[in-house]
Design a protein around this motif. Structure first.
Motif, PDB file in Angstrom:
ATOM      1  N   GLY A  35       0.792  -1.213   0.000  1.00 44.17           N
ATOM      2  CA  GLY A  35       0.000   0.000   0.000  1.00 44.17           C
ATOM      3  C   GLY A  35       0.829   1.270   0.000  1.00 44.17           C
ATOM      4  N   TYR A  36       2.153   1.131   0.103  1.00 42.90           N
ATOM      5  CA  TYR A  36       3.040   2.297   0.117  1.00 42.90           C
ATOM      6  C   TYR A  36       4.061   2.171  -0.999  1.00 42.90           C
ATOM      7  N   GLU A  37       4.180   3.243  -1.765  1.00 44.32           N
ATOM      8  CA  GLU A  37       5.093   3.255  -2.900  1.00 44.32           C
ATOM      9  C   GLU A  37       6.558   3.331  -2.471  1.00 44.32           C
ATOM     10  N   THR A  38       6.824   4.050  -1.372  1.00 42.08           N
ATOM     11  CA  THR A  38       8.195   4.225  -0.875  1.00 42.08           C
ATOM     12  C   THR A  38       8.211   4.120   0.640  1.00 42.08           C
ATOM     13  N   TRP A  39       9.401   3.922   1.192  1.00 42.50           N
ATOM     14  CA  TRP A  39       9.561   3.934   2.652  1.00 42.50           C
ATOM     15  C   TRP A  39       9.231   5.321   3.194  1.00 42.50           C
ATOM     16  N   GLU A  40       9.631   6.358   2.479  1.00 44.86           N
ATOM     17  CA  GLU A  40       9.376   7.724   2.933  1.00 44.86           C
ATOM     18  C   GLU A  40       7.881   7.959   3.132  1.00 44.86           C
ATOM     19  N   ARG A  41       7.074   7.486   2.185  1.00 39.66           N
ATOM     20  CA  ARG A  41       5.615   7.656   2.319  1.00 39.66           C
ATOM     21  C   ARG A  41       5.068   6.859   3.502  1.00 39.66           C
ATOM     22  N   PHE A  42       5.595   5.652   3.710  1.00 37.34           N
ATOM     23  CA  PHE A  42       5.165   4.852   4.859  1.00 37.34           C
ATOM     24  C   PHE A  42       5.528   5.552   6.169  1.00 37.34           C
ATOM     25  N   LEU A  43       6.753   6.049   6.259  1.00 36.53           N
ATOM     26  CA  LEU A  43       7.206   6.713   7.488  1.00 36.53           C
ATOM     27  C   LEU A  43       6.424   7.998   7.734  1.00 36.53           C
ATOM     28  N   ASP A  44       6.076   8.708   6.661  1.00 33.07           N
ATOM     29  CA  ASP A  44       5.216   9.890   6.805  1.00 33.07           C
ATOM     30  C   ASP A  44       3.856   9.484   7.372  1.00 33.07           C
ATOM     31  N   ALA A  45       3.280   8.406   6.843  1.00 32.67           N
ATOM     32  CA  ALA A  45       1.964   7.934   7.302  1.00 32.67           C
ATOM     33  C   ALA A  45       2.009   7.503   8.770  1.00 32.67           C
ATOM     34  N   MET A  46       3.159   6.992   9.195  1.00 29.06           N
ATOM     35  CA  MET A  46       3.318   6.569  10.593  1.00 29.06           C
ATOM     36  C   MET A  46       3.647   7.761  11.489  1.00 29.06           C
TER      37      MET A  46
END
Length: 145
Positions: A35-46
């Motif tokens: 569901g996340y294109e990049t780690w950066e987007r995942f970390l932002d969501a968290m």
């Protein structure tokens, strides 16, 4: 029942260690959760603060057979020789001078990526084929075998 093995490294720079070991082993940095294109987007969501974004990283075998390597940040530095280390099989099926030449080539490649060469052990008997002891960028010993 069989178990899967993960090898965990305590380190100061998980991202840097993941980059080094992915290069050394032909692994790839593990991708972000679904569901996340990049780690950066995942970390932002968290909502993870910037100072915590290098707390962990992992590399995986692209073929899915070899163990996952997990790197987690710790604040204390390395203090002694490793009791367990990785043997990187860099010259499978080779013997004698041909084997040692292949190991030397791999040692040079990894030194250019931040490794340190510690010592070469030439073939001494039929039980020892020769190897080169190395250290990764944070001083963890491993052997080119």
């Amino acid at each position: 029942m069989s178990r899967h093995v993960q090898i965990t490294f305590d380190c100061a720079d998980p991202t840097g260690m993941a980059e080094f070991w992915s290069t050394a082993l032909g692994y790839r940095v593990q991708g972000p959760p679904g569901g996340y294109e990049t780690w950066e987007r995942f970390l932002d969501a968290m909502d993870l603060p910037p100072e915590s974004r290098n707390d962990a990283s992992a590399v995986v075998d692209p073929d899915g057979f070899a163990p996952r390597l997990f790197f987690r940040r710790v604040h204390e530095g390395k203090r002694a020789k490793n009791r367990v280390h990785l043997d990187v099989r860099a010259a499978p099926g080779l013997d004698g001078d041909e084997r040692m030449a292949a190991l030397e080539t791999e040692a040079e490649r990894l030194v250019s990526r931040g490794a340190t060469r510690i010592q070469r052990y030439d073939p001494a008997s039929t039980l020892e084929a020769g190897h080169i002891m190395m250290a990764d960028p944070e001083g963890n010993e491993f052997c080119l075998d």
